[in-house]
Design an enzyme around this catalytic site. Structure first.
Site, PDB file in Angstrom:
ATOM      1  N   ASP A 127     -11.251   7.076  -5.434  1.00 21.74           N
ATOM      2  CA  ASP A 127     -10.417   6.429  -4.569  1.00 21.74           C
ATOM      3  C   ASP A 127      -9.498   5.608  -5.643  1.00 21.74           C
ATOM      4  O   ASP A 127     -10.132   4.517  -6.376  1.00 21.74           O
ATOM      5  CB  ASP A 127     -10.776   5.545  -3.588  1.00 21.74           C
TER       6      ASP A 127
ATOM      7  N   HIS B 272      -7.607   7.342  -0.843  1.00 20.87           N
ATOM      8  CA  HIS B 272      -7.763   6.016   0.055  1.00 20.87           C
ATOM      9  C   HIS B 272      -7.528   6.138   1.607  1.00 20.87           C
ATOM     10  O   HIS B 272      -8.123   5.396   2.154  1.00 20.87           O
ATOM     11  CB  HIS B 272      -6.729   5.095  -0.400  1.00 20.87           C
TER      12      HIS B 272
ATOM     13  N   SER C 193      -9.690   0.419   4.925  1.00 19.02           N
ATOM     14  CA  SER C 193      -9.055  -0.305   4.064  1.00 19.02           C
ATOM     15  C   SER C 193      -8.912  -2.176   4.475  1.00 19.02           C
ATOM     16  O   SER C 193     -10.090  -2.385   4.746  1.00 19.02           O
ATOM     17  CB  SER C 193      -7.624   0.068   3.850  1.00 19.02           C
TER      18      SER C 193
END
Length: 270
Positions: A217, A246, A95
């Site tokens: 996602d 995610h 991320s």
């Protein structure tokens, strides 16, 4: 243990020559790597740490000004590598940490033999000819919800982000680490991440990048992985996995671990 190590709860596992750094994303901490770590420690030296602001770090250390940009986190990463005297590593960033590693690699490319980006994005907001996944209105509502009732927001956001039902272990785990964050810090971190735009620096990234993401996602559409691939300055490769959500390393370890191990072991064929 040095000051930086202590502040970021640095853990060093395994004893291989090759160093692997695992860096977590928003709302989690180093525990998000629990399924992957056992597959690495026999062959590699693994460095785990927590980003400042994670629920496991001392909130008194969180400098709202320093962490109002992604750059603050990349300085932390470089400080950790310096304190541990790491000369080169394979960096796995999830991320926001994909971009934290990318930024750090611009100033110190010698420290990174490759970047493995899991669910990374240079910009979350939609723009002309760019599909980041969110409109400003979506983000404003998200920030308002975080501010008005953080606990309720966590309960709603966790299953959306993970892509699972409330009963799944992955959702419960993400809910736990998300809720561990101090609400004002969580809001500040979310604003920094979701309002960031790092598209203009992608061409400066020269180290090889392995871009990995889920087919579905909420936060990062597949368009983004292709955009990264087209705009990075160095060699890159994309793999879209059949996973959902995610945090695939938490929700779909059986799919993700073999993929990540392959990208760690194999370099991009030029």
């Amino acid at each position: 243990m040095g000051v930086v190590e202590e502040a970021h709860n640095v853990k060093i596992l395994g004893s291989g020559v090759q160093v692997i750094v695992l860096a977590h994303g928003f709302g989690t901490d180093q525990s998000v790597w629990k399924h992957l770590v056992p597959h690495l420690v026999d062959d590699y030296k693994v460095i785990l740490y927590d980003n400042m602001g994670a629920g496991t770090t001392n909130p008194d250390y969180f400098d709202f000004n320093r962490y109002s940009t992604i750059q603050g986190y990349s300085y932390d990463l470089l400080a950790i590598l310096e304190e541990l005297q790491v000369e080169s590593c394979i960096y796995v960033g999830h991320s926001v940490s994909a971009m934290i590693g990318a930024l750090a690699s611009i100033s110190r490319p010698d420290l990174f033999s490759k970047l493995i980006m899991i669910s990374g994005s240079p910009r979350y907001l939609n723009d002309v000819d760019y599909f980041g996944g969110f409109d400003q209105e979506d983000l404003d509502q998200l920030f308002d919800a975080m501010q008005s009732n953080y606990k309720a927001w966590c309960a709603g956001f966790a299953p959306l982000a993970v892509g699972g039902d409330m009963d799944s272990m992955a959702v419960q785990e993400f809910s736990r680490t998300l809720f561990n964050m101090r609400p004002d810090i969580a809001l500040s971190v979310a604003q920094t991440i979701f309002q960031s735009d790092m598209r203009q620096i992608l061409h400066l990234i020269s180290v090889p990048c392995h871009i990995i993401q889920s087919m579905k996602d909420l936060a990062v559409p597949v368009f983004v992985s292709e955009y990264l691939h087209q705009n990075l300055g160095g060699d890159s490769i994309v793999e879209v996995m059949s996973s959902d959500g995610h945090l695939p390393q938490l929700s779909s370890p059986d799919i993700v671990i073999p993929v990540v191990l392959r990208h760690i072991r194999q370099d991009i064929a030029v």
